[in-house]
Scaffold this motif. Structure first.
Motif, mmCIF file in Angstrom:
data_model
loop_
_atom_site.group_PDB
_atom_site.id
_atom_site.type_symbol
_atom_site.label_atom_id
_atom_site.label_comp_id
_atom_site.label_asym_id
_atom_site.label_seq_id
_atom_site.Cartn_x
_atom_site.Cartn_y
_atom_site.Cartn_z
ATOM 1 N N ASP A 77 0.695 -1.204 0.016
ATOM 2 C CA ASP A 77 0.033 -0.098 -0.089
ATOM 3 C C ASP A 77 0.881 1.342 0.033
ATOM 4 O O ASP A 77 0.815 2.122 0.845
ATOM 5 C CB ASP A 77 -1.179 -0.041 1.249
ATOM 6 C CG ASP A 77 -1.840 1.184 1.149
ATOM 7 O OD1 ASP A 77 -2.452 1.531 0.037
ATOM 8 O OD2 ASP A 77 -2.443 1.585 2.262
ATOM 9 N N ALA A 78 1.730 1.484 -1.087
ATOM 10 C CA ALA A 78 2.700 2.218 -0.942
ATOM 11 C C ALA A 78 3.147 2.831 -2.442
ATOM 12 O O ALA A 78 2.854 2.251 -3.432
ATOM 13 C CB ALA A 78 4.188 1.947 -0.442
ATOM 14 N N PHE A 79 3.686 4.301 -2.590
ATOM 15 C CA PHE A 79 4.077 4.765 -3.564
ATOM 16 C C PHE A 79 5.439 5.243 -3.071
ATOM 17 O O PHE A 79 5.464 6.125 -2.109
ATOM 18 C CB PHE A 79 3.262 6.027 -4.308
ATOM 19 C CG PHE A 79 1.911 5.404 -4.826
ATOM 20 C CD1 PHE A 79 1.755 5.002 -6.181
ATOM 21 C CD2 PHE A 79 0.697 5.110 -4.160
ATOM 22 C CE1 PHE A 79 0.784 4.540 -6.837
ATOM 23 C CE2 PHE A 79 -0.364 4.749 -4.729
ATOM 24 C CZ PHE A 79 -0.387 4.536 -6.001
ATOM 25 N N PHE A 80 6.518 5.092 -3.968
ATOM 26 C CA PHE A 80 7.634 5.538 -3.619
ATOM 27 C C PHE A 80 8.310 6.328 -5.176
ATOM 28 O O PHE A 80 7.654 6.144 -5.974
ATOM 29 C CB PHE A 80 8.694 4.635 -3.352
ATOM 30 C CG PHE A 80 8.579 3.585 -2.169
ATOM 31 C CD1 PHE A 80 8.657 4.211 -0.882
ATOM 32 C CD2 PHE A 80 7.753 2.537 -2.199
ATOM 33 C CE1 PHE A 80 8.395 3.462 0.160
ATOM 34 C CE2 PHE A 80 7.538 1.724 -1.315
ATOM 35 C CZ PHE A 80 7.709 2.172 -0.080
ATOM 36 N N TYR A 81 9.421 6.950 -4.756
ATOM 37 C CA TYR A 81 10.254 7.661 -5.850
ATOM 38 C C TYR A 81 11.674 7.251 -5.687
ATOM 39 O O TYR A 81 12.560 7.916 -5.072
ATOM 40 C CB TYR A 81 10.091 9.199 -5.605
ATOM 41 C CG TYR A 81 8.689 10.012 -6.063
ATOM 42 C CD1 TYR A 81 8.550 10.421 -7.387
ATOM 43 C CD2 TYR A 81 7.711 10.216 -5.119
ATOM 44 C CE1 TYR A 81 7.541 11.079 -7.730
ATOM 45 C CE2 TYR A 81 6.739 11.069 -5.391
ATOM 46 C CZ TYR A 81 6.474 11.487 -6.637
ATOM 47 O OH TYR A 81 5.535 12.068 -6.966
ATOM 48 N N PRO A 82 11.895 6.012 -6.368
ATOM 49 C CA PRO A 82 13.081 5.767 -6.309
ATOM 50 C C PRO A 82 14.089 6.498 -7.164
ATOM 51 O O PRO A 82 13.700 7.231 -8.162
ATOM 52 C CB PRO A 82 13.236 4.008 -6.862
ATOM 53 C CG PRO A 82 11.731 3.711 -6.883
ATOM 54 C CD PRO A 82 11.095 4.830 -6.983
#
Length: 187
Positions: A77-82
């Motif tokens: 349940d996540a959004f990241f900016y690698p």
């Protein structure tokens, strides 16, 4: 990662809200976290890796993405900016806001994110069935830690230091350490 006034959202509300923001925010299980600005060395190394990957992936179905593209990890349940990622999945080419099926993720360490990049973030990334390799780049140590998924779904560490090339077997390419750390002053 710093919290953005302890805002809580559903994933859908986060995406709508994030589209209106001047700054980037990551999303984990309803909480939103502001992304801090990066040091010059961090930006240079991320750019070096992106440029090297983009060049080597020409003519393949794979695309390299730099820090402004979101990564959705539905199982967390996540959004990241690698810092950098590569996807070879056809569905990701159609998505406007985020990708969901990366083959490779790269995080360049900073003092404020090193523990999270190696810990909680890596735990979330491992939930991606498509992920084959996770690179953790330590600028100070001139080291690249490549965590590679095995056939048994274990993660094996390949440690690159010195003059060795960083082998990305998931993409069948090699990145010279000199390319990764180009334009970075010796410490």
């Amino acid at each position: 990662m710093q919290t953005a006034a302890r805002l809580r959202f559903s994933a859908e509300h986060y995406l709508a809200w994030e589209a209106t923001q001047a700054e980037k925010h990551e999303f984990v299980a309803g909480e939103v976290f502001a992304m801090l600005g990066a040091r010059q060395d961090h930006v240079i190394v991320s750019g070096n890796i992106f440029a090297a990957l983009k060049q080597r992936l020409r003519g393949t179905p794979c695309r390299a993405y730099v820090a402004d593209m979101k990564l959705k990890v539905e199982a967390a349940d996540a959004f990241f900016y690698p810092d950098v990622m590569v996807s070879c999945h056809p569905e990701d080419r159609k998505s406007e806001q985020f990708i969901s099926n990366p083959t490779l993720i790269v995080e360049v360490l900073s003092d404020s994110t090193a523990n999270y990049d190696r810990g909680g973030k890596f735990v979330a990334y491992r939930k991606l069935d498509s992920l084959k390799e996770y690179l953790v780049v330590d600028i100070e140590a001139r080291r690249v830690e490549c965590f590679r998924r095995t056939a048994d779904n274990d993660w094996l560490l390949h440690d690159y230091v010195g003059e060795a090339d960083c082998d990305l077997s998931s993409l069948n390419i090699r990145l010279p350490m000199a390319d990764i750390f180009e334009d970075i002053e010796a410490v």
